[in-house]
Structures are given as C-alpha cells and as structure tokens.
Design an enzyme around this catalytic site. Structure first.
Site, PDB file in Angstrom:
ATOM      1  N   CYS A  25       0.838  -1.207   0.000  1.00 44.42           N
ATOM      2  CA  CYS A  25       0.000   0.000   0.000  1.00 44.42           C
ATOM      3  C   CYS A  25       0.875   1.261   0.000  1.00 44.42           C
ATOM      4  CB  CYS A  25      -0.992  -0.070   1.151  1.00 44.42           C
ATOM      5  SG  CYS A  25      -2.432   0.958   0.842  1.00 44.42           S
ATOM      6  N   HIS A  80      -3.203  -5.139   1.690  1.00 44.10           N
ATOM      7  CA  HIS A  80      -2.538  -5.351   2.990  1.00 44.10           C
ATOM      8  C   HIS A  80      -2.469  -6.838   3.336  1.00 44.10           C
ATOM      9  CE1 HIS A  80      -2.213  -1.187   4.476  1.00 44.10           C
ATOM     10  NE2 HIS A  80      -3.266  -0.991   3.702  1.00 44.10           N
ATOM     11  N   GLU A 121      -0.707  -8.253   5.385  1.00 41.14           N
ATOM     12  CA  GLU A 121      -0.465  -8.426   6.830  1.00 41.14           C
ATOM     13  C   GLU A 121      -1.761  -8.422   7.631  1.00 41.14           C
ATOM     14  OE1 GLU A 121      -0.117  -5.808   5.089  1.00 41.14           O
ATOM     15  OE2 GLU A 121      -0.683  -4.018   6.220  1.00 41.14           O
TER      16      GLU A 121
END
Ligand code: GLN
Length: 181
Positions: free
Chosen positions: A71, A164, A166
C-alpha cells in the site's frame, strides 16, 4: 521493517506467522542487520518525511536483498506517485496513483482473479485507501489482479502489493518475500 509510521505491528505478526523475526529499521545502519525489507502501509507522505528526516533514502535504495512494499510502501517503491505526489525511492518501474479507489469509507476486501501466479489463487486482499498502478514498466511482472487491476507485482527482487497482506492470516505474500532471500 521500515518502522517510521504505519502498520508495523501487523507486519511483525505476519512475518512471525511466516517464521521470520521482524526488526525495526530507523537508521541506515539497521539495514545491515536484515536479510529482507518490508515497507509497510500507512501514510506515504508521513513515511516519506520520516525517510528524509532520518536520512534513510540512499540506504533503502541501496538495500541489496528482497523488498516488499504494501500500500503506502508500494507507493514509496514506485518511480512516481500521482494524486498528491510524494518523493519516492524509484525501486519499481511503476506509476502509483494514490487513493485511487476513494477515501477510507471505500475500503474493501476481494479475492484475486483467477490466473494469479505463484500459488496465489484465491488470495483475499484488503484494500484501505489503496493506490492503483497507473502504469507498469516492461520488466514488471503482474502476480495477481483484482477486477483486472494489478494488485501484486514484482520486478526482480522488489515485490509491491496495493493491498494489505499483513491484515489477513494467509502468509503467502510474506512467504514469497522470504523465499527470495
Ligand atoms: N492512502 C495512503 C497513501 O496514499 C496509503 C494507504 C495505506 O497504506 N493503507 O499514502
């Protein structure tokens, strides 16, 4: 992991799920201690100012190992950022358009389209004020798309995701980074 600002903790947990230890990078010297580098999501203007303030740009550009930017991190890796331009590192031959899907309320999650490479089928992607790649150089491979837009790309040792990885329990994107060490 560049620890200036952004979702540093979530990346640390994701790296732990992929069996790697995360250490914060805040000084050029810290880059000597790491085998791979993550530029997390967050606010690219803030992160770019931190890179400048800490004198990190040259060390980040010269880091020889695999790099993953997510991002805001993907924006900072690109050669150019549009829609509120920000100084970038230019490690990826791409033009990133910031906030291309709208504002925070337009955040969404979606699965990658069929045909994703590297065992990435069915990957669920979370987009938060996400950028979009407006242009990609000829040396940039597209590893995954959502709605036909490239969302995960690779140029040599540099990986960039507009989403994302994560924030979902799926470790595949971080595993791809670690596999390139
Ligand atoms: N919109 C942010 C920027 O342009 C990126 C958002 C994110 O990293 N989730 O910097």
């Amino acid at each position: 992991m560049l620890a200036v600002q952004g979702d540093v903790e979530a990346h640390a947990r994701a790296l732990a799920r992929a069996s790697a230890e995360a250490v914060p990078v805040l000084r050029p010297h810290d880059l000597k201690e790491v085998e791979a580098l993550v530029l997390p999501g967050g606010e690219s203007t803030t992160i770019a100012k931190g890179i400048e303030r800490l004198g990190l740009a040259d060390a980040l550009r010269g880091f020889p190992g695999p790099v993953l930017g997510t991002c805001a991190g993907a924006i900072l890796l690109s050669r150019e950022a549009r829609n509120h331009p920000v100084p970038t590192l230019g490690l990826l031959d791409a033009v990133a358009e910031r906030n291309a899907y709208g504002t925070q309320v337009d955040s969404f999650a979606d699965r990658v389209d069929l045909g994703a490479a590297e065992g990435l089928a069915d990957l669920r992607c979370v987009f938060i004020r996400a950028p979009r790649f407006a242009a990609l150089g000829p040396g940039v491979e597209v590893l995954a798309r959502v709605d036909r837009a490239p969302v995960l790309v690779r140029e040599g040792r540099v990986l960039a995701a507009t989403f994302h990885p994560e924030l979902t329990p799926d470790p595949r994107v971080h595993t791809l980074l670690l596999g390139a060490i």
